[in-house]
Design a protein around this motif. Structure first.
Motif, PDB file in Angstrom:
ATOM      1  N   VAL A  65       0.851  -1.145  -0.017  1.00  0.00           N
ATOM      2  CA  VAL A  65      -0.122   0.013   0.000  1.00  0.00           C
ATOM      3  C   VAL A  65       0.899   1.273   0.033  1.00  0.00           C
ATOM      4  CG1 VAL A  65      -1.780   1.437   1.371  1.00  0.00           C
ATOM      5  CG2 VAL A  65      -1.926  -1.117   1.220  1.00  0.00           C
ATOM      6  N   ILE A  66       2.087   1.165   0.799  1.00  0.00           N
ATOM      7  CA  ILE A  66       2.954   2.310   0.893  1.00  0.00           C
ATOM      8  C   ILE A  66       3.658   2.507  -0.346  1.00  0.00           C
ATOM      9  CG2 ILE A  66       4.834   3.335   1.985  1.00  0.00           C
ATOM     10  CD1 ILE A  66       4.151   1.667   4.495  1.00  0.00           C
ATOM     11  N   LYS A  67       4.001   1.449  -1.164  1.00  0.00           N
ATOM     12  CA  LYS A  67       4.693   1.623  -2.507  1.00  0.00           C
ATOM     13  C   LYS A  67       3.736   2.213  -3.341  1.00  0.00           C
ATOM     14  CE  LYS A  67       7.177  -2.221  -3.460  1.00  0.00           C
ATOM     15  NZ  LYS A  67       7.478  -3.511  -4.022  1.00  0.00           N
ATOM     16  N   LEU A  68       2.554   1.901  -3.327  1.00  0.00           N
ATOM     17  CA  LEU A  68       1.685   2.686  -4.438  1.00  0.00           C
ATOM     18  C   LEU A  68       1.451   3.892  -4.178  1.00  0.00           C
ATOM     19  CD1 LEU A  68      -0.460   2.510  -6.506  1.00  0.00           C
ATOM     20  CD2 LEU A  68      -2.030   1.993  -4.703  1.00  0.00           C
ATOM     21  N   MET A  69       1.614   4.276  -2.861  1.00  0.00           N
ATOM     22  CA  MET A  69       1.564   5.638  -2.557  1.00  0.00           C
ATOM     23  C   MET A  69       2.681   6.420  -2.960  1.00  0.00           C
ATOM     24  SD  MET A  69      -0.248   5.406   1.267  1.00  0.00           S
ATOM     25  CE  MET A  69      -0.752   6.784   1.946  1.00  0.00           C
ATOM     26  N   MET A  70       3.734   5.544  -2.732  1.00  0.00           N
ATOM     27  CA  MET A  70       4.998   6.449  -3.005  1.00  0.00           C
ATOM     28  C   MET A  70       5.286   6.684  -4.799  1.00  0.00           C
ATOM     29  SD  MET A  70       6.600   7.670  -0.702  1.00  0.00           S
ATOM     30  CE  MET A  70       6.121   7.662   1.079  1.00  0.00           C
ATOM     31  N   LYS A  71       4.847   5.513  -5.297  1.00  0.00           N
ATOM     32  CA  LYS A  71       5.111   5.451  -6.957  1.00  0.00           C
ATOM     33  C   LYS A  71       3.949   7.019  -7.321  1.00  0.00           C
ATOM     34  CE  LYS A  71       4.526   1.544  -9.416  1.00  0.00           C
ATOM     35  NZ  LYS A  71       5.611   1.295  -9.786  1.00  0.00           N
ATOM     36  N   ALA A 112       7.686   4.188  11.095  1.00  0.00           N
ATOM     37  CA  ALA A 112       8.673   4.764   9.813  1.00  0.00           C
ATOM     38  C   ALA A 112       8.505   4.174   8.300  1.00  0.00           C
ATOM     39  CB  ALA A 112       9.923   5.015  10.187  1.00  0.00           C
ATOM     40  N   GLY A 113       7.542   3.160   8.279  1.00  0.00           N
ATOM     41  CA  GLY A 113       7.449   2.610   7.101  1.00  0.00           C
ATOM     42  C   GLY A 113       7.007   3.510   5.782  1.00  0.00           C
ATOM     43  N   MET A 114       6.299   4.316   5.932  1.00  0.00           N
ATOM     44  CA  MET A 114       6.264   5.661   4.819  1.00  0.00           C
ATOM     45  C   MET A 114       7.647   6.103   4.529  1.00  0.00           C
ATOM     46  SD  MET A 114       2.968   5.652   4.264  1.00  0.00           S
ATOM     47  CE  MET A 114       1.295   5.419   4.904  1.00  0.00           C
ATOM     48  N   LEU A 115       8.123   6.569   5.568  1.00  0.00           N
ATOM     49  CA  LEU A 115       9.627   7.185   5.151  1.00  0.00           C
ATOM     50  C   LEU A 115      10.418   6.482   4.586  1.00  0.00           C
ATOM     51  CD1 LEU A 115       9.989   9.337   8.504  1.00  0.00           C
ATOM     52  CD2 LEU A 115       8.806  10.212   6.273  1.00  0.00           C
ATOM     53  N   PHE A 145       6.235  20.665   3.487  1.00  0.00           N
ATOM     54  CA  PHE A 145       7.023  19.471   2.925  1.00  0.00           C
ATOM     55  C   PHE A 145       6.698  19.432   1.524  1.00  0.00           C
ATOM     56  CE2 PHE A 145       6.149  19.253   7.427  1.00  0.00           C
ATOM     57  CZ  PHE A 145       7.673  19.133   8.076  1.00  0.00           C
ATOM     58  N   ASP A 146       7.582  18.745   0.851  1.00  0.00           N
ATOM     59  CA  ASP A 146       7.116  18.303  -0.604  1.00  0.00           C
ATOM     60  C   ASP A 146       6.207  17.188  -0.935  1.00  0.00           C
ATOM     61  OD1 ASP A 146       9.226  20.283  -1.841  1.00  0.00           O
ATOM     62  OD2 ASP A 146      10.488  19.162  -0.885  1.00  0.00           O
ATOM     63  N   CYS A 147       6.440  16.370   0.030  1.00  0.00           N
ATOM     64  CA  CYS A 147       5.586  15.046   0.010  1.00  0.00           C
ATOM     65  C   CYS A 147       4.934  14.959   1.514  1.00  0.00           C
ATOM     66  CB  CYS A 147       6.413  13.731  -0.435  1.00  0.00           C
ATOM     67  SG  CYS A 147       6.955  13.797  -2.117  1.00  0.00           S
ATOM     68  N   VAL A 148       3.921  14.826   1.617  1.00  0.00           N
ATOM     69  CA  VAL A 148       3.214  14.422   2.846  1.00  0.00           C
ATOM     70  C   VAL A 148       2.428  13.269   2.595  1.00  0.00           C
ATOM     71  CG1 VAL A 148       1.544  15.289   4.791  1.00  0.00           C
ATOM     72  CG2 VAL A 148       3.030  17.052   3.253  1.00  0.00           C
ATOM     73  N   VAL A 149       2.397  12.307   3.560  1.00  0.00           N
ATOM     74  CA  VAL A 149       1.917  10.916   3.588  1.00  0.00           C
ATOM     75  C   VAL A 149       1.510  10.360   4.846  1.00  0.00           C
ATOM     76  CG1 VAL A 149       4.424   9.768   3.468  1.00  0.00           C
ATOM     77  CG2 VAL A 149       2.265   8.709   2.571  1.00  0.00           C
ATOM     78  N   ALA A 150       0.505   9.597   5.034  1.00  0.00           N
ATOM     79  CA  ALA A 150       0.182   9.018   6.268  1.00  0.00           C
ATOM     80  C   ALA A 150      -1.115   8.097   6.207  1.00  0.00           C
ATOM     81  CB  ALA A 150      -0.441  10.122   7.086  1.00  0.00           C
ATOM     82  N   ASN A 151      -0.887   6.967   7.311  1.00  0.00           N
ATOM     83  CA  ASN A 151      -2.066   6.219   7.485  1.00  0.00           C
ATOM     84  C   ASN A 151      -2.548   6.458   9.036  1.00  0.00           C
ATOM     85  OD1 ASN A 151      -3.880   4.254   7.842  1.00  0.00           O
ATOM     86  ND2 ASN A 151      -2.464   2.686   7.874  1.00  0.00           N
ATOM     87  N   PRO A 152      -3.184   7.431   9.041  1.00  0.00           N
ATOM     88  CA  PRO A 152      -3.525   8.059  10.563  1.00  0.00           C
ATOM     89  C   PRO A 152      -4.722   7.068  11.135  1.00  0.00           C
ATOM     90  CG  PRO A 152      -4.648   9.385   8.813  1.00  0.00           C
ATOM     91  CD  PRO A 152      -3.792   8.474   8.098  1.00  0.00           C
ATOM     92  N   PRO A 153      -4.996   7.193  12.118  1.00  0.00           N
ATOM     93  CA  PRO A 153      -5.933   6.333  12.877  1.00  0.00           C
ATOM     94  C   PRO A 153      -7.586   6.714  12.214  1.00  0.00           C
ATOM     95  CG  PRO A 153      -4.636   7.418  14.851  1.00  0.00           C
ATOM     96  CD  PRO A 153      -4.309   8.049  13.364  1.00  0.00           C
ATOM     97  N   PHE A 154      -8.109   5.522  11.976  1.00  0.00           N
ATOM     98  CA  PHE A 154      -9.255   5.793  11.315  1.00  0.00           C
ATOM     99  C   PHE A 154     -10.307   6.251  12.209  1.00  0.00           C
ATOM    100  CE2 PHE A 154      -8.837   2.235   7.780  1.00  0.00           C
ATOM    101  CZ  PHE A 154      -7.829   2.813   7.259  1.00  0.00           C
ATOM    102  N   ARG A 194       2.587  17.690  -2.679  1.00  0.00           N
ATOM    103  CA  ARG A 194       1.491  16.634  -2.918  1.00  0.00           C
ATOM    104  C   ARG A 194       1.432  15.890  -1.473  1.00  0.00           C
ATOM    105  NH1 ARG A 194       6.949  16.738  -4.695  1.00  0.00           N
ATOM    106  NH2 ARG A 194       7.656  14.738  -5.210  1.00  0.00           N
ATOM    107  N   MET A 195       0.012  15.172  -1.497  1.00  0.00           N
ATOM    108  CA  MET A 195       0.072  14.268  -0.482  1.00  0.00           C
ATOM    109  C   MET A 195      -1.071  12.959  -0.879  1.00  0.00           C
ATOM    110  SD  MET A 195      -2.755  16.284   2.063  1.00  0.00           S
ATOM    111  CE  MET A 195      -3.817  15.079   2.623  1.00  0.00           C
ATOM    112  N   ALA A 196      -0.630  11.987   0.083  1.00  0.00           N
ATOM    113  CA  ALA A 196      -1.265  10.801  -0.024  1.00  0.00           C
ATOM    114  C   ALA A 196      -1.664  10.391   1.374  1.00  0.00           C
ATOM    115  CB  ALA A 196      -0.645   9.551  -0.813  1.00  0.00           C
ATOM    116  N   ILE A 197      -3.150  10.008   1.642  1.00  0.00           N
ATOM    117  CA  ILE A 197      -3.709   9.614   2.878  1.00  0.00           C
ATOM    118  C   ILE A 197      -4.479   8.581   2.989  1.00  0.00           C
ATOM    119  CG2 ILE A 197      -5.594  11.462   2.681  1.00  0.00           C
ATOM    120  CD1 ILE A 197      -5.111  11.623   5.827  1.00  0.00           C
ATOM    121  N   VAL A 198      -4.442   7.502   3.603  1.00  0.00           N
ATOM    122  CA  VAL A 198      -5.305   6.281   3.635  1.00  0.00           C
ATOM    123  C   VAL A 198      -6.378   6.839   4.465  1.00  0.00           C
ATOM    124  CG1 VAL A 198      -5.391   4.032   4.370  1.00  0.00           C
ATOM    125  CG2 VAL A 198      -3.415   4.701   3.588  1.00  0.00           C
ATOM    126  N   LEU A 199      -7.705   6.534   4.147  1.00  0.00           N
ATOM    127  CA  LEU A 199      -8.988   6.802   4.962  1.00  0.00           C
ATOM    128  C   LEU A 199      -9.881   5.672   4.973  1.00  0.00           C
ATOM    129  CD1 LEU A 199      -9.454  10.685   3.460  1.00  0.00           C
ATOM    130  CD2 LEU A 199      -8.654  10.124   5.658  1.00  0.00           C
TER     131      LEU A 199
END
Length: 499
Positions: free
Chosen positions: A184-190, A208-211, A277-286, A332-337
């Motif tokens: 899932v993280i790999k897709l977000m980074m692509k 720190a999996g996203m980083l 930041f240039d890239c903002v990415v997260a899978n925050p608590p649902f 740009r940013m990607a977030i899991v919701l």
């Protein structure tokens, strides 16, 4: 400081050996807590072995001069006297207290880099961690030398990631707090494409999996990973410590992970404004409850620019914090919701309307069910940009990737092939029957600013090419089979004297 020479350890051997440590804890310690004890001990052992290795190198360069070899600058992390792994190993009583003392002293000696890195484990709690149990763990970790010569930083980091995944598998539901499936993280980074000289920020950094995946992406695209700047914030002390250990074991030093509550007290602030930041990415608590509404009513950083999220759902608090943290123009940013955030009405509906009108939302990707720990529900990835490409201005790409997964016994899995397919749909940015719809803002407005993917991507209904004659034949055959079954039931009942 004399190390025993050992042959380099293979990755599979290292992974197997490390996971065996969990078996020592199994029983008295819950699986969800394995990481709390294993990771600090592993990190402690690693930095002591590397310290010994660095000492031997320095001693050789100093022609045997012990005083010169002991200079602080010869070591990445300095181990004070009486705090080395081998010195702790000598204790057979009050082992937990010896571990705690060594860890605190190491943190103090390396305060710029290792402050609080070992977390807040109560090592002296003999009821939970008796001397015998800790001795067994220490002896297990003493079997192998974790020097750089035996275990290169990248391999140490990969083995560490393996443990994080294994402990997530073991604890399952509790793992959702700290582990996101790596594909899932790999897709977000692509999609985000982090580049050298850029910054990557995760406000719910977990382990720190996203980083790390940002580093992997940059490296695989010929970027200098040492020019990629990494930032993260994590509320949980143990998890934030694991994140820092994870990055260090991967050979990184130039990162900043801060413990704290991002929504109530963001750590990265410049001149009374949020750092961007240039890239903002997260899978925050649902759908986080009690997320900090009381602070946001008068938020000093203006993060409620699109509206106040409801007190019972913190999803759009994370979204607005992350948008506020995007650099302009290239952010740009990607977030899991949770997918409920796409269509819930009320305050969230008003926020969606504002974000759409501001033209921040670029893509909505619906994922398959049961991919994440802690929930069987399907989640989604939403992509935002400060400035969208001309072809996507006032448009949103909707992707239904709900069938893109491999079925698993306990949990489904997103494979590389699925990642490639979803990314191809996104990159192409064109309608695909049953999978992709590029909708205009006018079309979305007609749906009441509802982002539910099923409103835009209709499933493909396969027509049965059966002729009328074939259909009648099937109906007659089914009727005959039904009549035969009815007669058989009557005979069985008669035999039993029921009718």
């Amino acid at each position: 400081m004399v190390q025993t020479m050992q042959a380099p350890i293979s990755l599979s051997e290292l992974e197997s050996w490390l996971f065996e440590a969990a078996n020592i804890l199994r029983g008295p310690i819950d699986a969800a807590d394995f990481k709390t004890y294993i990771f600090p001990l592993l990190f402690f052992k690693r930095i002591c072995d590397v310290f010994d290795e660095e000492y031997q190198i320095a001693l050789a360069e100093a022609d045997g001069d012990i005083e010169e070899a002991s200079y602080r600058e010869n070591f990445r992390f300095y181990i004070p006297n009486n705090c080395h792994w081998q010195e702790v190993r000598e204790h057979t009583e009050n082992v937990g207290s010896a571990i705690a003392h060594a860890m605190r002293c190491i943190e103090k000696e390396n305060s710029q880099t290792l402050s609080q890195i070992f977390g807040d484990v109560q090592w002296g709690n003999k009821e939970r961690l008796p001397d015998r149990l800790l001795n067994n763990l220490i002896e297990h970790f003493s079997e192998k030398t974790l020097s750089n010569a035996n275990v290169e930083p990248d391999m140490a980091g990969r083995a560490y990631e393996f443990l994080i995944k294994k402990f997530a598998d073991e604890s399952n539901k509790a793992a959702g707090e700290f582990y996101t499936p790596r594909n899932v993280i790999k897709l977000m980074m692509k999609i985000l494409k982090p580049q050298e000289h850029e910054s990557v920020y995760d406000p719910a950094v977990g382990t720190a999996g996203m980083l790390l995946e940002a580093l992997n992406y940059a490296q695989s695209h010929s970027g200098n990973i040492h020019l990629l700047h990494l930032y993260g914030q994590e509320k949980n002390l143990t998890t934030s410590s694991i994140a820092r250990m994870n990055l260090i074991l991967h050979g990184r030093e130039d990162f900043e992970i801060v413990r704290g509550d991002t929504l109530r007290n963001p750590a990265f602030v410049e001149n009374d404004r949020l750092k961007t930041f240039d890239c903002v990415v997260a899978n925050p608590p649902f759908s986080l409850k009690k997320w900090g509404e009381e602070v946001w009513e008068h938020d000093p950083y203006g993060r409620n620019f699109a509206g106040m999220p409801p007190s019972s759902y913190g999803d759009y608090a994370w979204v607005q914090h992350m948008i506020s943290s995007m650099a302009n123009p290239g952010g740009r940013m990607a977030i899991v919701l949770p997918q409920g955030a796409l269509f819930r009405k009320g305050a969230e509906g008003k926020i969606r309307k504002t974000l759409l009108e501001m033209d921040f939302i670029e893509a909505v990707i619906g994922l398959g069910p049961n991919l994440f720990y802690g929930t069987t529900l399907a989640a989604c990835i939403v992509i935002f940009r400060q400035q969208k490409d001309a072809r996507l201005k006032e448009r949103v790409i909707f992707i239904d990737a709900s069938e893109q997964f491999k079925k698993g016994r306990n949990q489904n899995e997103l494979l590389d092939a699925h990642v490639d397919q979803i990314y191809a749909w996104y990159e192409d940015g064109k309608d695909v029957e049953g999978a992709v719809k590029v909708a205009t803002l006018d079309e979305i407005q007609e749906e009441g600013h509802n982002l539910n993917i099923s409103l835009y991507v209709e499933p493909v209904i396969e027509e049965d090419p059966m002729t009328v004659e074939e259909g009648l034949s099937r109906v007659k055959a089914a009727a005959a089979a039904c009549a035969e079954a009815e007669e058989r039931l009557k005979r069985l009942l008669a035999d039993e004297g029921v009718v």
